[in-house]
Design an enzyme around this catalytic site. Structure first.
Site, PDB file in Angstrom:
ATOM      1  N   ASP A 148      20.795 -51.999  13.371  1.00  0.00           N
ATOM      2  CA  ASP A 148      21.324 -50.743  13.894  1.00  0.00           C
ATOM      3  C   ASP A 148      22.845 -50.829  14.049  1.00  0.00           C
ATOM      4  O   ASP A 148      23.511 -51.464  13.232  1.00  0.00           O
ATOM      5  CB  ASP A 148      20.647 -50.420  15.228  1.00  0.00           C
ATOM      6  CG  ASP A 148      20.460 -48.935  15.435  1.00  0.00           C
ATOM      7  OD1 ASP A 148      21.444 -48.257  15.752  1.00  0.00           O
ATOM      8  OD2 ASP A 148      19.330 -48.446  15.261  1.00  0.00           O
ATOM      9  N   HIS A 222      23.793 -46.163  19.762  1.00  0.00           N
ATOM     10  CA  HIS A 222      22.475 -46.058  19.137  1.00  0.00           C
ATOM     11  C   HIS A 222      21.712 -47.383  19.165  1.00  0.00           C
ATOM     12  O   HIS A 222      20.529 -47.443  19.533  1.00  0.00           O
ATOM     13  CB  HIS A 222      22.637 -45.565  17.693  1.00  0.00           C
ATOM     14  CG  HIS A 222      21.387 -45.089  17.041  1.00  0.00           C
ATOM     15  ND1 HIS A 222      20.610 -45.883  16.234  1.00  0.00           N
ATOM     16  CD2 HIS A 222      20.785 -43.879  17.063  1.00  0.00           C
ATOM     17  CE1 HIS A 222      19.586 -45.188  15.779  1.00  0.00           C
ATOM     18  NE2 HIS A 222      19.669 -43.963  16.271  1.00  0.00           N
ATOM     19  N   SER A 531      14.295 -42.483  15.893  1.00  0.00           N
ATOM     20  CA  SER A 531      15.034 -43.674  16.299  1.00  0.00           C
ATOM     21  C   SER A 531      14.520 -44.234  17.619  1.00  0.00           C
ATOM     22  O   SER A 531      14.641 -45.430  17.878  1.00  0.00           O
ATOM     23  CB  SER A 531      16.521 -43.352  16.449  1.00  0.00           C
ATOM     24  OG  SER A 531      17.135 -43.174  15.206  1.00  0.00           O
TER      25      SER A 531
END
Length: 746
Positions: A148, A222, A531
């Site tokens: 990520d 994220h 996600s």
């Protein structure tokens, strides 16, 4: 004139000699090189240096010098498989692609980024004496890899307090970099951290962003969110501005985390497969146990490998062969059909669903009627004149002190609508009041059309309409039903329609997770997308693998798929957030909603090994040379070629049923030795199902049994849609259920 003619002749001779020089040098194009990913398949050597040397030798065949060949290299993939990323012209790439010892050559395709209540909702409680968390020791001996945008190590949930030594099988490392000191930032929880920046050499104009870090530290939150959802430690009294308050934790709270940073601020819209593939190769060598990837192809097309190797499925294939499950988001491109990703049978594709928690404000009209609306607003009560805006795009009136009501058809315009209308607040009416497509951190309230009409009727009934919006509140439990989020990627599988995708759904709507701890946020945030559901499932896979370390990735996936809920945990229907809304089906939720406690004891599993994957490659038409390169096993496909319908997947999908077809499967008993299972069928409408045999009898010498399913249609015309049913093996206690999806093509 003679001088001019002589000069022309000289230039012609020089030009001819230049062309000859280009021919012998093998490269004379002025084309700017681009990064290509060259996949060579299984390793021919165990020594990584010999693998790298073979890459250099291969590249020398398309360059005019050994030095130029070496300088073209971006990455060498040398641990889990063999291959490289290199800067090549299109003609060089074609020459490599034509070689018999090359499996695939692909352009450097871009990919995009895709919990206080979630685990309680799924029935995974830390205080259960015999639950999956207790029996797996919360995953303490396993490492989950997060591919990520890096991590903010100071964020909540990454403390190693109470953890034992780092698992002995872990061979990875923490790499130092800008504002990242392994001695301080890594610990017994965060055991690995790497970053990949070589793609910036592809384009001299690229930069990593003014606030970004050349290190595993992630300016983008994220990766931090995903890591905390997969394996964050217990964090009491967590909330987002007072909303969603409670005990926050990851799915596997004691599991260790290894981050592989492939996304940077300058590319917040995505990353590239060369970096992802390098990260997967490193992760295999480091010793991760489960890999979570919350990124997907930047589409359309949304699907993978229209040509072999153009995506990350090949790197993940080698991870799976090494026993590492790869969990991937099904994309955020729904609810349109065929938008799911992670399509290869070895990948675990995860969609996103809501949970039984909502956030709302009270809308109190001037006539004292109070209505609930969805909102993430928690900064105090507001009130003002209530007006109706028929066309928010053309109405540019000044709205100081006013709260606007408007109607929308397209949910994707909600954020821009709020910004444009401004004023004190906004009430938006649309076909669904599920808040699964926008965050409204100010007085922006979402209602459905029916409620919107009631508010509009009030506005038109009085000369001075007013409204008051309360501070936001959190509600847990009913009345909201569970939905598959509108953004969640949908089936059918666009590449191989006979392989069901997505595989499963899990909570991915407004999930509380850790955020950056740099003072720019509250340290927590509410986020949504596949996600979020992907690391949640990856964490559950960690727990299952801790309980069953000898199970293959396919067996772990089968256990989750065959035990999934077809309703929500309380037995209520699961809906699909579409227009119009409908009951969810396998193209929305795959096998269903993940049920962690049931998955630990599935009874039977639909297992797959290398031979099954070779069968799949033969069925979809890969030639024998390519399959041998990819797998490292000499392959000869049967003649006639096998049917993809017979791939041993825990679902049966028949996209083109003509009269009748027979499908084969095998199941492996992982429950009590002397088990007896009988078949229970819910056939799709207009379809007849017969099973042979109808009973499976297992004992100590019969652990794997095969069966055949004969499917017959009564339809005499082409069906524009699929019809759905289910097929179950039951021993009276364990129900091993797979979805049936059938479409008739005359």
């Amino acid at each position: 004139m003679g001088f001019v003619k002589g000069s022309s002749k000289a230039f012609l001779i020089i030009g001819f000699l230049f062309l000859l020089d280009c021919v012998f040098a093998q490269e004379c194009s002025t084309e700017k090189p681009k990064v290509y990913v060259v996949h060579l398949g299984a390793k021919q050597h165990d020594d990584p240096e010999l693998v790298i040397a073979s890459h250099h030798k291969m590249l020398e065949s398309v360059f005019d010098s050994a030095e130029a060949a070496r300088e073209s290299i971006v990455y060498n993939y040398r641990h889990g498989f063999s291959g490289f990323a290199a800067r090549l012209t299109s003609s060089q790439a074609k020459k490599l692609k034509d070689r018999p010892d090359v499996f695939s050559v692909a352009s450097n395709r871009k990919h995009t980024m895709q919990t206080t209540r979630a685990f309680d909702y799924l029935g995974v409680a830390p205080n259960m004496p015999n639950g999956i968390l207790h029996d797996s020791d919360m995953g303490s001996e396993l490492v989950v890899g997060i591919l990520d945008s890096g991590i903010w190590p100071e964020s909540a949930g990454f403390s190693d307090e109470g953890l034992g030594p780092i698992p002995k099988h872990w061979k990875g490392k923490c790499v130092a970099g800008e504002n990242f000191d392994p001695a301080k930032d890594c610990n017994k929880k965060l055991v690995g951290a790497r970053y990949y920046t070589n793609r910036y050499t592809e384009n001299s104009g690229d930069n990593i962003g003014k606030d970004e870090f050349l290190s595993p530290r992630g300016y983008l939150s994220h990766g931090t969110l995903c890591a905390s959802i997969a394996a964050g430690a217990f964090v009491p009294n967590a909330s987002y501005m007072g909303l969603a308050r409670g005990l926050m934790r990851g799915a596997a709270p004691k599991a260790r985390i290894a981050v592989y940073k492939v996304i940077f601020d300058s590319e917040r819209t995505g990353t590239h497969i060369s970096d992802c593939t390098m990260a997967i190769d490193d992760a295999i060598n480091d010793g991760i146990d489960v890999l979570s990837i919350s990124i997907a192809p930047a589409g359309p097309p949304y699907h993978t490998y229209t040509t072999p190797g153009e995506d990350i499925e090949l790197g993940s294939f080698h991870a799976v062969l090494k026993g590492i499950p790869v969990v991937l988001g099904s994309s955020n491109s729904g609810p349109r059909a065929s938008t799911t990703t992670g399509l290869a049978p070895w990948m675990f594709s995860v969609g996103a669903s809501s949970i039984d928690r909502t956030y709302y404000v009270d809308i109190t009209l001037g006539n004292n009627l109070t209505i609930h609306g969805q909102a993430l607003y928690n900064r105090g009560e507001v009130s003002g004149e209530l007006i109706y805006v028929e066309d928010w795009q053309t109405d540019s009136s000044y709205r100081e002190g006013q709260i606007s009501l408007t109607f929308l058809e397209d949910a994707t315009t909600m954020a821009s609508t709020v910004t444009t209308l401004a004023g004190v607040g906004t009430i938006i009416a649309r076909s669904s009041d599920y808040m699964t497509d926008v965050f409204l951190n100010w007085p922006g309230v979402l209602v459905d059309y029916e409620v919107g009409i009631k508010i509009l009727q009030y506005i038109r009934s009085t000369s001075s309409p007013t409204v008051k919006l309360s501070r936001g509140k959190t509600f847990v439990g009913r009345p909201k039903s569970t939905v598959v989020a509108g953004f969640s990627g949908r089936g059918p599988n666009p590449t191989d329609p006979a392989i069901l995708k997505p595989d499963i759904v899990a909570p991915g709507v407004l999930i509380l997770s850790a955020d950056l701890a740099d003072g720019s946020t509250t340290g927590f945030s509410l986020n949504q997308g596949t996600s979020m559901s992907t690391p949640l499932v990856a964490g559950i896979v960690v727990l299952l693998k801790a309980l069953h370390p000898d199970w293959s990735p396919a067996a772990l996936k089968s256990a989750i798929m065959t035990t999934a809920w077809k309703t929500d945990p309380s037995g209520q229907p699961i809906f699909s957030e579409t227009i119009p809304r409908k009951l969810a089906d396998p193209f929305d939720y795959g096998a269903g909603l993940i049920n962690p406690e049931r998955a630990r004891d599935p009874g039977l599993v639909y297992d797959m090994n290398l031979d099954d994957y070779i069968y799949y490659f033969c069925a979809i038409g890969y030639n024998e040379t390519s399959i041998t390169l990819l797998t490292g096993k000499n392959t000869k496909c049967p003649s006639p070629l096998p049917s993809i319908l017979d791939v041993n997947y825990p679902a049966i999908t028949i996209p083109d049923l003509k009269d009748e077809v027979t499908v084969s499967r095998t199941v492996t008993n992982v429950g009590p030795v002397d088990s007896v299972y009988r078949a229970v069928i819910e056939p799709p409408r207009g379809v007849k199902i017969a099973v042979e045999p109808e009973t499976l009898v297992f004992n100590s010498s019969k652990k794997i049994l095969g069966f055949k399913v004969r499917v017959t249609t009564s339809y005499k015309s082409n069906m524009a849609v699929y019809f759905f049913g289910s097929f179950t093996w039951t021993d009276g206690t364990r129900n091993v259920t797979i979805p049936l999806s059938v479409r008739t093509r005359v």
